[in-house]
Scaffold this active site. Sequence first.
Site, mmCIF file in Angstrom:
data_model
loop_
_atom_site.group_PDB
_atom_site.id
_atom_site.type_symbol
_atom_site.label_atom_id
_atom_site.label_comp_id
_atom_site.label_asym_id
_atom_site.label_seq_id
_atom_site.Cartn_x
_atom_site.Cartn_y
_atom_site.Cartn_z
ATOM 1 N N THR A 98 0.819 -1.205 0.000
ATOM 2 C CA THR A 98 0.000 0.000 0.000
ATOM 3 C C THR A 98 0.856 1.259 0.000
ATOM 4 O OG1 THR A 98 -1.416 1.282 1.480
ATOM 5 C CG2 THR A 98 -0.107 -0.411 2.505
ATOM 6 N N ASP A 99 0.274 2.363 -0.454
ATOM 7 C CA ASP A 99 1.001 3.650 -0.366
ATOM 8 C C ASP A 99 1.065 4.151 1.076
ATOM 9 O OD1 ASP A 99 -1.688 4.342 -0.079
ATOM 10 O OD2 ASP A 99 -1.702 5.829 -1.694
ATOM 11 N N GLU A 100 0.273 3.521 1.965
ATOM 12 C CA GLU A 100 0.243 4.009 3.356
ATOM 13 C C GLU A 100 1.570 3.789 4.073
ATOM 14 O OE1 GLU A 100 -3.352 3.215 5.537
ATOM 15 O OE2 GLU A 100 -4.495 2.916 3.704
ATOM 16 N N TYR B 14 -1.618 -0.785 10.878
ATOM 17 C CA TYR B 14 -1.767 -1.475 9.588
ATOM 18 C C TYR B 14 -0.582 -1.140 8.680
ATOM 19 C CZ TYR B 14 -3.212 -1.943 4.692
ATOM 20 O OH TYR B 14 -3.225 -2.225 3.346
ATOM 21 N N LYS C 182 2.415 -3.614 7.116
ATOM 22 C CA LYS C 182 2.676 -3.773 5.683
ATOM 23 C C LYS C 182 4.126 -3.365 5.376
ATOM 24 C CE LYS C 182 0.221 -4.852 2.856
ATOM 25 N NZ LYS C 182 -0.138 -6.215 2.345
HETATM 26 P P1 NAD Z 1 -9.488 -7.730 2.008
HETATM 27 O O1 NAD Z 1 -9.543 -7.483 3.472
HETATM 28 O O2 NAD Z 1 -10.692 -7.504 1.172
HETATM 29 O O3 NAD Z 1 -9.025 -9.227 1.727
HETATM 30 C C1 NAD Z 1 -8.018 -9.853 2.461
HETATM 31 C C2 NAD Z 1 -8.150 -11.353 2.246
HETATM 32 O O4 NAD Z 1 -7.073 -11.989 2.956
HETATM 33 C C3 NAD Z 1 -9.460 -11.925 2.780
HETATM 34 O O5 NAD Z 1 -10.023 -12.799 1.825
HETATM 35 C C4 NAD Z 1 -9.041 -12.692 4.027
HETATM 36 O O6 NAD Z 1 -9.851 -13.814 4.300
HETATM 37 C C5 NAD Z 1 -7.617 -13.089 3.671
HETATM 38 N N1 NAD Z 1 -6.788 -13.310 4.857
HETATM 39 C C6 NAD Z 1 -6.643 -12.510 5.933
HETATM 40 N N2 NAD Z 1 -5.815 -13.069 6.824
HETATM 41 C C7 NAD Z 1 -5.405 -14.243 6.300
HETATM 42 C C8 NAD Z 1 -4.534 -15.276 6.741
HETATM 43 N N3 NAD Z 1 -3.918 -15.210 7.932
HETATM 44 N N4 NAD Z 1 -4.328 -16.342 5.934
HETATM 45 C C9 NAD Z 1 -4.969 -16.436 4.737
HETATM 46 N N5 NAD Z 1 -5.812 -15.505 4.281
HETATM 47 C C10 NAD Z 1 -6.034 -14.417 5.056
HETATM 48 O O7 NAD Z 1 -8.253 -6.854 1.492
HETATM 49 P P2 NAD Z 1 -8.029 -6.150 0.084
HETATM 50 O O8 NAD Z 1 -8.571 -4.793 0.154
HETATM 51 O O9 NAD Z 1 -8.438 -7.054 -0.992
HETATM 52 O O10 NAD Z 1 -6.442 -6.032 0.093
HETATM 53 C C11 NAD Z 1 -5.627 -7.061 -0.454
HETATM 54 C C12 NAD Z 1 -4.166 -6.670 -0.321
HETATM 55 O O11 NAD Z 1 -3.934 -5.447 -1.005
HETATM 56 C C13 NAD Z 1 -3.717 -6.450 1.107
HETATM 57 O O12 NAD Z 1 -2.417 -6.973 1.233
HETATM 58 C C14 NAD Z 1 -3.710 -4.938 1.267
HETATM 59 O O13 NAD Z 1 -2.755 -4.547 2.218
HETATM 60 C C15 NAD Z 1 -3.330 -4.517 -0.126
HETATM 61 N N6 NAD Z 1 -3.820 -3.181 -0.522
HETATM 62 C C16 NAD Z 1 -5.150 -2.880 -0.394
HETATM 63 C C17 NAD Z 1 -5.603 -1.642 -0.826
HETATM 64 C C18 NAD Z 1 -7.074 -1.264 -0.771
HETATM 65 O O14 NAD Z 1 -7.424 -0.119 -1.075
HETATM 66 N N7 NAD Z 1 -7.974 -2.166 -0.431
HETATM 67 C C19 NAD Z 1 -4.704 -0.699 -1.330
HETATM 68 C C20 NAD Z 1 -3.356 -1.055 -1.445
HETATM 69 C C21 NAD Z 1 -2.930 -2.304 -1.039
#
Ligand code: NAD
Length: 348
Positions: free
Chosen positions: A132-134, A157, A161
């Site tokens: 993430t950019d965070e 969080y 990350k």
């Molecule tokens: P989300 O919360 O929708 O999905 C996360 C998934 O990971 C879920 O299906 C959950 O069941 C699974 N999970 C959690 N803990 C787990 C574990 N211990 N073992 C196996 N599975 C597990 O998140 P998202 O928004 O789809 O984000 C996905 C990735 O992208 C993350 O790594 C997040 O940091 C990164 N990200 C998200 C955003 C955003 O805007 N949503 C932006 C930048 C980066």
Amino acid sequence: MTVIVTGGAGFIGSALVRRLNAQKRRVVTIDKLTYAGNPDNLAGLPHPELHRFEQVDICDRAAIKRIYAETKPQAVYHLAAESHVDRSIDSPAPFIETNVNGSLVLLEAALDHWRGLDATAKGQFRHLQVSTDEVYGELGITGFFDENSPYKPNSPYAASKAAADHLARAFGRTYGLPVLVTNCGNNYGPYQFPEKLIPLTILNALEGKRLPVYGKGEQVRDWIQVEDHAAALQLAVETGRPGETYLIGARGEQRNIDLVRKLCAILDELVPQQGGRKYAELITFVTDRPGHDARYAIDPAKAERELGWKPVYDLATGLKATVQWYLDNSAWCRRATATYDRSRIGLG
Ligand code: NAD
């Protein structure tokens, strides 16, 4: 060729799995199915015979080792994470467990697997840390994050990350594992768990509930449609250079309050209320998030140049399609929120 997607039942992971499956790629989804993971997100894949689902915690070393041995992946897209900043404020420990320790388990499994490959397969293997950019902290009113920005995470969080990003890069440098890191801005689109701003706003508005906006709503986020992000992840794995970081952003800066007002205007158009009332009347300013970063903005020039990536969606088109998706998928929304009442969390 098989690829692993961790977190493939989540919001971004499922967009990636749907994309790869539509291209007839063989995908193994590893997902623990936490509150945010939802098997419905993967229902209706066009080629289910090419998809294998493993309900496994990424911290489970033995299970991860077994899956690598059985499936021999050529690439791993690592997205599984605890992903909600507000939850990390109330309870940081699960974030360290999954985002840091779980990421380490995956890197160790990848390294073991990679060391056993022949020279050609070794050269082709990729481990992608999706971040993430965070991790870069906050910007003032001008400037952009780029690949040289210093890490300065402000929430538990973001700190978790950041730790995983550092571990991934360290595995590249120390052991030669072909690792890449991508850092992306705020994603929006279909199948997002309704604790996040956009689906929360849409669902609350449709139920006539107040639309909470933190502080004065002046924080700026850089929004990207989730399928554009998934396309960038695939390009990073297939054409990116190991050891590199790519920032993924769609030049979609927006103040939170303006974003919520835009959603309200779209809803006014698509589902007008009786008596001409406006959804924006439901906007309610609430106590700000502790440590709330003022602004994130991404310079995506390197990803555009080196990966040939370009977003398809502009924010206006993407938001309207997103609102329409939540309107068309009320059954998904009901099931996804069965155990979550959309009440305020994260006040620490
Ligand atoms: P989300 O919360 O929708 O999905 C996360 C998934 O990971 C879920 O299906 C959950 O069941 C699974 N999970 C959690 N803990 C787990 C574990 N211990 N073992 C196996 N599975 C597990 O998140 P998202 O928004 O789809 O984000 C996905 C990735 O992208 C993350 O790594 C997040 O940091 C990164 N990200 C998200 C955003 C955003 O805007 N949503 C932006 C930048 C980066």
